[in-house]
Scaffold this active site. Structure first.
Site, PDB file in Angstrom:
ATOM      1  N   GLY A  81      21.498  26.236  23.240  1.00 56.29           N
ATOM      2  CA  GLY A  81      21.017  25.587  24.455  1.00 56.29           C
ATOM      3  C   GLY A  81      21.672  26.197  25.679  1.00 56.29           C
ATOM      4  O   GLY A  81      22.862  26.518  25.670  1.00 56.29           O
TER       5      GLY A  81
ATOM      6  N   GLY B  50      12.968  24.679  15.524  1.00 55.66           N
ATOM      7  CA  GLY B  50      13.267  26.078  15.773  1.00 55.66           C
ATOM      8  C   GLY B  50      14.095  26.616  14.631  1.00 55.66           C
ATOM      9  O   GLY B  50      13.995  26.145  13.488  1.00 55.66           O
TER      10      GLY B  50
ATOM     11  N   ARG C   5       7.418  21.796  19.915  1.00 52.78           N
ATOM     12  CA  ARG C   5       6.656  21.686  21.165  1.00 52.78           C
ATOM     13  C   ARG C   5       5.168  21.926  20.929  1.00 52.78           C
ATOM     14  O   ARG C   5       4.315  21.238  21.475  1.00 52.78           O
ATOM     15  CB  ARG C   5       7.199  22.685  22.189  1.00 52.78           C
TER      16      ARG C   5
ATOM     17  N   ARG D 166       2.061  24.679  14.601  1.00 52.41           N
ATOM     18  CA  ARG D 166       1.933  25.966  13.932  1.00 52.41           C
ATOM     19  C   ARG D 166       2.050  25.734  12.428  1.00 52.41           C
ATOM     20  O   ARG D 166       2.417  24.648  11.987  1.00 52.41           O
ATOM     21  CB  ARG D 166       3.001  26.950  14.398  1.00 52.41           C
TER      22      ARG D 166
ATOM     23  N   ILE E  55      22.042  16.228  16.667  1.00 49.11           N
ATOM     24  CA  ILE E  55      22.907  17.407  16.724  1.00 49.11           C
ATOM     25  C   ILE E  55      22.389  18.355  17.809  1.00 49.11           C
ATOM     26  O   ILE E  55      22.723  19.551  17.804  1.00 49.11           O
ATOM     27  CB  ILE E  55      22.996  18.128  15.346  1.00 49.11           C
TER      28      ILE E  55
ATOM     29  N   ARG F 135      21.330  17.605  21.981  1.00 45.66           N
ATOM     30  CA  ARG F 135      21.976  17.347  23.260  1.00 45.66           C
ATOM     31  C   ARG F 135      21.945  15.834  23.516  1.00 45.66           C
ATOM     32  O   ARG F 135      20.952  15.164  23.221  1.00 45.66           O
ATOM     33  CB  ARG F 135      21.264  18.070  24.406  1.00 45.66           C
TER      34      ARG F 135
ATOM     35  N   HIS G 127      30.927  16.812  19.224  1.00 45.40           N
ATOM     36  CA  HIS G 127      30.176  18.032  19.534  1.00 45.40           C
ATOM     37  C   HIS G 127      30.782  19.247  18.828  1.00 45.40           C
ATOM     38  O   HIS G 127      31.186  20.225  19.462  1.00 45.40           O
ATOM     39  CB  HIS G 127      30.113  18.283  21.043  1.00 45.40           C
TER      40      HIS G 127
ATOM     41  N   GLY H 158      29.090  20.810  16.168  1.00 46.25           N
ATOM     42  CA  GLY H 158      28.071  21.461  15.353  1.00 46.25           C
ATOM     43  C   GLY H 158      28.228  22.964  15.293  1.00 46.25           C
ATOM     44  O   GLY H 158      28.018  23.586  14.251  1.00 46.25           O
TER      45      GLY H 158
END
Length: 324
Positions: A84, A158, A181, A184, A238, A240, A287, A289
Site C-alpha cells: 500500500g 490481488g 475491484r 475476472r 490485514i 489498512r 501491524h 503482517g
C-alpha cells in the site's frame, strides 16, 4: 553562477540511488549507478539533488521518509517497500513531473498471508483465551470452531489475497469467495466485482480484508457491511485500518454478535485506553503482517530487479502513480 560546462557535467554525472539496505548486502545490483545507504537517519548520505532512484525506508515515520523528496529535483523513481502506498501519495506533489511511484506488490505476500492464516486460526480456536489461562495457571479446555467446513470471503483479491487462498487450500474450507475491484476469472474460479460484495457477505463465516486503502474502500466496512455479516462471523483485517469504521465495529463486538482479528486499526497506533483493546471477541496484532524474516530477502530481490530495469531504461514494474 554555474558555467555551461558545470551545468552539463551536473546532468551527465552518475546518478545516485538511495537504498534503505546497505548496497553491499544486495547481490547483483547493476553498474552505472552510485549507491548510497539511507534509512531515515538525521543526516543525508549525499546531496538529495543527485538522487535519481529513491527506495523509501521501511517502517519509518512517513514524514521523515518523505522529507528528502522536496530536494530531490531529479528523482525519477520513488520505490516503496510496502504494497500500500496511501501514506506516500502526498509526496507526489514534491516529486518532479514524470517521476514514478512504485509499490512493492508481491514483496509481502508470504508474510502477510501467513499472518492472515495465523489470525484466522488463533481467533477461531480461541488461542488468546488459552494464553490467558496459561498466564493464570488454569487448565481451560473448550470446544472451539474449526476452519474446516467454513466459508471464507476474501475482499481484495490481488497478490496477497491470492497468497491467502494458497494457504487456506489445505484446511478443507467449504468454499472461498473472491472479491476485487473488477470481475475476472482465475484458475481457482471467478473473482466477483466489488459491486457484488453485499450479496456474498451473509454466507461468509470468515471475511478477510486484503484490499488497498483507496477512495472506494475507505470506510467500506461500516454499519451496513457489518450488519450483513452472519451472527458469529469473524472479520480479519490485514489491509489498512481506514477500511473499517471503528465505531461501527466496536458496536458489533460489544454486542457479541461478531468477532474480529485485526493487524491494522484506525487510529493507528492504537492508543492506550482505546476501547478496542478490551472489546470482547477481538484479537489485535500491531501491524506486523509485513515485518518478518521473509521481508529482507524479498526486498533485496525487488530492489535489484527494479534497478536492473531502471539502469537499462526499461519499463518498471508496479508503477501506481506518476507525478504531474
Amino acid at each position: 553562477m554555474a558555467t555551461a560546462d558545470q551545468r552539463t557535467e551536473a546532468h551527465t554525472e552518475t546518478p545516485d540511488v538511495w537504498l534503505p539496505i546497505p548496497p553491499d548486502e544486495i547481490e547483483g545490483l547493476p553498474g552505472g549507478l552510485r549507491y548510497v545507504h539511507w534509512d531515515a537517519g538525521p543526516d543525508y548520505p549525499a546531496d538529495p539533488e543527485r538522487c535519481a532512484f529513491y527506495a523509501v525506508p521501511y517502517m519509518k515515520d512517513t514524514e521523515v521518509s518523505l522529507r528528502p523528496l522536496s530536494r530531490m529535483s531529479r528523482v525519477r523513481v520513488v520505490q516503496a517497500l510496502t504494497a500500500g502506498v496511501d501514506n506516500l501519495l502526498p509526496g507526489l506533489s514534491r516529486m518532479p513531473s514524470g517521476a514514478r511511484l512504485c509499490n512493492a506488490r508481491g514483496l509481502h505476500d508470504a508474510s502477510t498471508a501467513e499472518l492472515a492464516l495465523t489470525l484466522i486460526l488463533a481467533a477461531l480456536r480461541g488461542v488468546p483465551d488459552f494464553v490467558r489461562g496459561q498466564d493464570a495457571g488454569e487448565w481451560r479446555p473448550d470446544l472451539r470452531p474449526a476452519l474446516a467446513d467454513k466459508s471464507v470471503l476474501i475482499v481484495g483479491y490481488g497478490s496477497i489475497g491470492s497468497a491467502i487462498e494458497d494457504r487456506l487450500t489445505p484446511f478443507e474450507c467449504a468454499r472461498v469467495v473472491r472479491i476485487a475491484r473488477t470481475a475476472r476469472d482465475t484458475v481457482r474460479g471467478p473473482v466477483h466485482p466489488l459491486s457484488d460484495l453485499s450479496a456474498h457477505l451473509p454466507g461468509a463465516d470468515v471475511v478477510v480484508l486484503a484490499a488497498p486503502l483507496t477512495d472506494a474502500t475507505r470506510g467500506l466496512v461500516g454499519r451496513d457491511f457489518l450488519a450483513r455479516m452472519k451472527d458469529g462471523a469473524l472479520l480479519v483485517n490485514i489491509a489498512r485500518g481506514g477500511i473499517v469504521d471503528t465505531a461501527a465495529l466496536l458496536a458489533e463486538l460489544q454486542s457479541g454478535r461478531l468477532r474480529a482479528a485485526l493487524d491494522v486499526t484506525d487510529p493507528e497506533p492504537l492508543p492506550a485506553g482505546h476501547p478496542l483493546w478490551h472489546a470482547p471477541g477481538v484479537l489485535i496484532t500491531p501491524h506486523v503482517g509485513g515485518p518478518s524474516s521473509a521481508f529482507l530477502p524479498r526486498a533485496k530481490r525487488l530492489l535489484r530487479d527494479q534497478l536492473t530495469l531502471f539502469a537499462a531504461g526499461e519499463p518498471l514494474r508496479n508503477v501506481v502513480a506518476t507525478a504531474d
